[in-house]
Design a protein around this motif. Sequence first.
Motif, PDB file in Angstrom:
ATOM      1  N   GLU A   1       0.829  -1.208   0.000  1.00 14.64           N
ATOM      2  CA  GLU A   1       0.000   0.000   0.000  1.00 14.64           C
ATOM      3  C   GLU A   1       0.864   1.260   0.000  1.00 14.64           C
ATOM      4  N   GLN A   2       1.925   1.271   0.797  1.00 18.16           N
ATOM      5  CA  GLN A   2       2.813   2.425   0.850  1.00 18.16           C
ATOM      6  C   GLN A   2       3.527   2.637  -0.475  1.00 18.16           C
ATOM      7  N   ARG A   3       3.934   1.548  -1.126  1.00 20.62           N
ATOM      8  CA  ARG A   3       4.598   1.646  -2.425  1.00 20.62           C
ATOM      9  C   ARG A   3       3.631   2.214  -3.469  1.00 20.62           C
ATOM     10  N   GLU A   4       2.386   1.745  -3.456  1.00 20.33           N
ATOM     11  CA  GLU A   4       1.389   2.255  -4.398  1.00 20.33           C
ATOM     12  C   GLU A   4       1.098   3.736  -4.167  1.00 20.33           C
ATOM     13  N   GLU A   5       1.049   4.159  -2.917  1.00 16.02           N
ATOM     14  CA  GLU A   5       0.837   5.580  -2.588  1.00 16.02           C
ATOM     15  C   GLU A   5       1.979   6.426  -3.107  1.00 16.02           C
TER      16      GLU A   5
ATOM     17  N   GLU B   1       3.924   5.715  -5.643  1.00 22.22           N
ATOM     18  CA  GLU B   1       3.862   5.720  -7.107  1.00 22.22           C
ATOM     19  C   GLU B   1       2.759   6.664  -7.605  1.00 22.22           C
ATOM     20  N   ASP B   2       1.675   6.775  -6.856  1.00 20.98           N
ATOM     21  CA  ASP B   2       0.570   7.658  -7.240  1.00 20.98           C
ATOM     22  C   ASP B   2       0.891   9.127  -7.002  1.00 20.98           C
ATOM     23  N   ALA B   3       1.819   9.403  -6.094  1.00 22.53           N
ATOM     24  CA  ALA B   3       2.151  10.790  -5.739  1.00 22.53           C
ATOM     25  C   ALA B   3       3.017  11.462  -6.774  1.00 22.53           C
TER      26      ALA B   3
END
Length: 170
Positions: free
Chosen positions: A162-166, A168-170
């Motif tokens: 979840e932290q990695r996806e956040e 990448e989205d930022a």
Amino acid sequence: MRFLVYDRLLGFGDDYWIEDDNGNKVYLVDGKAMRLRDTWELKDTQGRVLVDIHQKMFALRETMVIERGGEPLARIRRKRLSLLRNHYRVALADGTELDVSGKILDREFAIEYDGELLAVISRRWLTLRDTYGVDVVRDDADPALLIALTVCVIHLAEKEREQREEREDA
């Protein structure tokens, strides 16, 4: 010993039963809502708390802690400098170390001590949706501890994803 665990186990504020391979309720996972940290209790069928599982609040790396009777039992965190993406180190209170490795997010991994297999976690042999098995290989192993370790490493891997996806989205 084989146990069936449902993926919804990682929800907070809900209770979930872990069953044996005959469908008998064996352990109750009591998710504690409204806490500052992620917290569960693993209980037997009589409601006795076997282990407490919680996230360590102030740690440089995400860490989960398992306690038995208020005393530390194990500390789990991702292995530093691991070439394997899903590799976790378990430090038991007695100084023993366990390794957890495999495809944790796919629920396909193993728990080992000094190269000896203690438990296999797998979805492969199950037909039930959102269910995976914890197959305890050694008769002298502590099933409650191995199930608690399973919950911890899956939770840590999910949080990391979840932290990695956040990021990448930022």
